[in-house]
Design a protein around this motif. Structure first.
Motif, PDB file in Angstrom:
ATOM      1  N   ALA A 279       0.816  -1.221   0.000  1.00 26.02           N
ATOM      2  CA  ALA A 279       0.000   0.000   0.000  1.00 26.02           C
ATOM      3  C   ALA A 279       0.847   1.267   0.000  1.00 26.02           C
ATOM      4  N   GLY A 280       2.164   1.121  -0.108  1.00 25.88           N
ATOM      5  CA  GLY A 280       3.052   2.283  -0.049  1.00 25.88           C
ATOM      6  C   GLY A 280       2.891   3.211  -1.241  1.00 25.88           C
ATOM      7  N   GLY A 281       3.510   4.378  -1.112  1.00 21.75           N
ATOM      8  CA  GLY A 281       3.506   5.344  -2.207  1.00 21.75           C
ATOM      9  C   GLY A 281       2.169   6.002  -2.455  1.00 21.75           C
ATOM     10  N   GLY A 282       1.320   6.080  -1.423  1.00 22.47           N
ATOM     11  CA  GLY A 282       0.023   6.738  -1.573  1.00 22.47           C
ATOM     12  C   GLY A 282      -0.973   5.967  -2.402  1.00 22.47           C
ATOM     13  N   LEU A 283      -0.799   4.643  -2.492  1.00 23.86           N
ATOM     14  CA  LEU A 283      -1.676   3.825  -3.332  1.00 23.86           C
ATOM     15  C   LEU A 283      -3.146   3.976  -2.949  1.00 23.86           C
ATOM     16  N   LEU A 284      -3.417   4.111  -1.650  1.00 22.73           N
ATOM     17  CA  LEU A 284      -4.811   4.134  -1.180  1.00 22.73           C
ATOM     18  C   LEU A 284      -5.376   5.552  -1.052  1.00 22.73           C
ATOM     19  N   GLU A 285      -4.683   6.517  -1.574  1.00 24.48           N
ATOM     20  CA  GLU A 285      -5.161   7.900  -1.485  1.00 24.48           C
ATOM     21  C   GLU A 285      -6.514   8.050  -2.186  1.00 24.48           C
ATOM     22  N   GLY A 286      -7.489   8.600  -1.487  1.00 27.93           N
ATOM     23  CA  GLY A 286      -8.809   8.820  -2.056  1.00 27.93           C
ATOM     24  C   GLY A 286      -9.731   7.615  -1.998  1.00 27.93           C
ATOM     25  N   VAL A 287      -9.218   6.469  -1.533  1.00 28.56           N
ATOM     26  CA  VAL A 287     -10.045   5.253  -1.456  1.00 28.56           C
ATOM     27  C   VAL A 287     -11.069   5.399  -0.335  1.00 28.56           C
ATOM     28  N   GLN A 288     -12.319   5.000  -0.621  1.00 25.63           N
ATOM     29  CA  GLN A 288     -13.402   5.148   0.361  1.00 25.63           C
ATOM     30  C   GLN A 288     -13.758   3.852   1.076  1.00 25.63           C
ATOM     31  N   ALA A 289     -13.416   2.714   0.463  1.00 24.70           N
ATOM     32  CA  ALA A 289     -13.753   1.430   1.080  1.00 24.70           C
ATOM     33  C   ALA A 289     -12.753   0.377   0.609  1.00 24.70           C
ATOM     34  N   ILE A 290     -12.502  -0.595   1.494  1.00 26.69           N
ATOM     35  CA  ILE A 290     -11.576  -1.690   1.179  1.00 26.69           C
ATOM     36  C   ILE A 290     -12.249  -3.023   1.446  1.00 26.69           C
TER      37      ILE A 290
ATOM     38  N   GLU B 289     -10.308   6.687  10.578  1.00 28.94           N
ATOM     39  CA  GLU B 289     -10.147   7.678   9.501  1.00 28.94           C
ATOM     40  C   GLU B 289     -11.356   7.736   8.577  1.00 28.94           C
ATOM     41  N   GLY B 290     -12.361   6.863   8.834  1.00 33.36           N
ATOM     42  CA  GLY B 290     -13.573   6.887   8.024  1.00 33.36           C
ATOM     43  C   GLY B 290     -13.567   5.959   6.830  1.00 33.36           C
ATOM     44  N   LEU B 291     -12.591   5.054   6.771  1.00 37.44           N
ATOM     45  CA  LEU B 291     -12.509   4.112   5.664  1.00 37.44           C
ATOM     46  C   LEU B 291     -13.402   2.907   5.960  1.00 37.44           C
TER      47      LEU B 291
END
Length: 485
Positions: free
Chosen positions: A62-73, A222-224
């Motif tokens: 998940a490094g390098g900001g991969l999950l930036e802007g993601v709302q659900a996983i 964080e709301g994810l």
């Protein structure tokens, strides 16, 4: 709706895909292998893995900001990995993963303890195998009694990862798919069998709450939003988009056939494992012990360097391999139940004793063995109109040439992709849409299907079915009544 992520924690690596929540288009991805050794530096046995290793590779992927802007996983993970926790939520011992051969005796013990294979099939839709969590519990009770006594809660890999992502809350959850593989949850009744946990472990243990396919397990600080998660098999089926009328044939060293069905199937022979899928339906699975290992054995026998060479050689022969029939039971066989048998090569004549005919017989034998598994499902009323063929061997010319006519239906060969991670992302999009009121909890998001090659039986159907009958005749002559239950 925005963007969502799917995380697949396989036995060897973590892969993350970030997808458009509406279409399923993959926007970016991350990958990291699990650490070779346990984080404490102690080289644990392959059957024992410190689950912290999964978190380390997750963080790297998940490094390098991969999950930036993601709302659900959504989380998909290897099946059958058992994580025993103590009363404080700490791991009692490393996770027990994979097809743990240490547990083979325990599996036989459990079958006898409940009164046989049929009793297990009726109770939970499957007969204990060495890899299953219920069997590992029995091994733990017999081999590590102190650890067994300390065990207060039982989780599987995706349950544990979801729990970690949520900050280790009091509530622990799982889904129908993951629960259906444990050996102590019934897909038919939708409920746990705590008595089987006690039978295996020697005492009761806390079990995670089974939540619905479109439910959320929770939300991070964080709301994810974190969806229910599921096992890799169910996630891959969901990622492929298979539905009623579809079956998936997986070509690994061993093979498996699974199909979507509206109800759970209890099979007294134990050949069908009755799993639940990630949508509220069911995934009956039939496993063979000999798939690609049959091809590898034939390639070694013929002195060929790889499976591509075996395929090229096989294409110099013709359907039916000049009368050669290979019953590919090289490791014994599970379907049919012939654990102590060996393979058989029948139909040897002077004109058939050529390398190309043996090569073709290996492909036909492997595929006919899987067609037998398919017939076990069809015999129980499972509708199969289309087959998805998975695994690197599905790309081989000889497989693609023979499979449609031997299976008797359209064969779809999807382009290689991490369908488990995609399925996990689709589940995340579903949970997100339900939470926002934009999706029905009964209907998952309609994502674009996998890019694939489509193969039809066409004019070869009659020839393929004749080859299949030739195989069945040899099997019945060699192992009479093998499929009678």
């Amino acid at each position: 709706m925005g963007i969502v992520a799917g995380l697949d924690s396989s036995p060897d690596f973590t892969r993350i895909v970030v997808c458009d929540a509406d279409t399923g288009a993959v926007l970016r991805q991350g990958y990291a292998p699990h650490p070779v050794e346990a984080p404490d530096g102690g080289g644990a046995r392959p059957s024992d893995v410190d689950p912290q290793a999964w978190l380390l590779s997750l963080g790297e992927a998940a490094g390098g900001g991969l999950l930036e802007g993601v709302q659900a996983i959504g989380v998909s993970a290897q099946q059958n990995a058992l994580i025993p926790l103590d009363a404080q939520g700490n791991t009692v011992r490393p996770a027990m993963v994979g097809g743990d051969k240490r547990a083979q005796v325990a599996a036989a013990d459990l079958v006898d303890a409940l009164g046989g294979r049929e009793a297990w099939a009726q109770a939970v839709g499957c007969v204990p195998q060495a890899a299953q969590p219920v069997t590992k519990l029995r091994w733990l009770a017999k081999s590590e009694p102190e650890n067994a006594l300390r065990t207060a809660t039982l989780l599987q890999a995706h349950d544990w990862l979801v729990w970690q992502l949520l900050g280790r809350p009091v509530r622990r959850t799982t889904d129908r798919g993951g629960a259906s593989g444990t050996g102590y949850w019934s897909a038919a009744t939708g409920g746990y069998r705590p008595d089987l946990v006690e039978l295996a472990l020697g005492h009761q243990a806390m079990l995670p709450e089974v939540i619905g396919p479109s439910d959320a397990a929770g939300t991070t600080p964080e709301g994810l939003l974190i969806s229910a998660g599921t096992g890799e098999t169910m996630a891959a089926a969901f990622g492929l988009g298979i539905g009623l009328g579809d079956a998936v044939v997986s070509l690994g060293a061993s093979g498996s056939v699974m199909a979507v069905h509206p109800e759970a199937l209890a099979d007294q022979s134990g050949m069908i494992t009755s799993l639940a899928d990630a949508t509220g339906m069911h995934l009956p699975v039939v496993t063979t012990l000999n798939a690609v290992r049959t091809l590898r054995g034939a390639a070694e026998l013929l002195g060929l360097p790889d499976l591509e060479s075996l395929s090229d050689l096989a294409m110099k022969s013709t359907p039916g391999s000049h009368g050669l029939v290979l019953l590919p039971y090289l490791e014994g066989e599970r379907t049919p139940h012939l654990p102590h048998t060996a393979g058989t090569l029948a139909g040897l004549r002077r004109e058939s004793m050529k390398p190309e005919h043996l090569a073709r017989a290996a492909f036909e034998g492997m595929l006919c063995g899987l067609a037998d598994a398919l017939d076990v499902l069809r015999g129980r009323g499972v509708d199969v109109r289309r087959i998805f063929l998975l695994g690197p061997a599905a790309e081989l010319t000889a497989v693609q040439a023979a499979a449609p006519s031997l299976f008797g239906v359209q064969v779809v060969v999807p382009q290689p992709a991490d369908y488990a991670a995609i399925g996990a992302a689709r589940q995340a999009a579903w949970a997100l849409g339900v939470s926002q009121g934009t999706l029905d909890p009964r209907n998952p998001p309609a994502w674009q299907g996998a890019a694939a090659q489509v193969l039809e039986p066409g004019d070869d159907l009659a020839v393929g079915q004749a080859v299949r009958q030739q195989f069945v005749a040899v099997r019945e002559q060699t192992h009479p009544g093998a499929f009678r239950v």
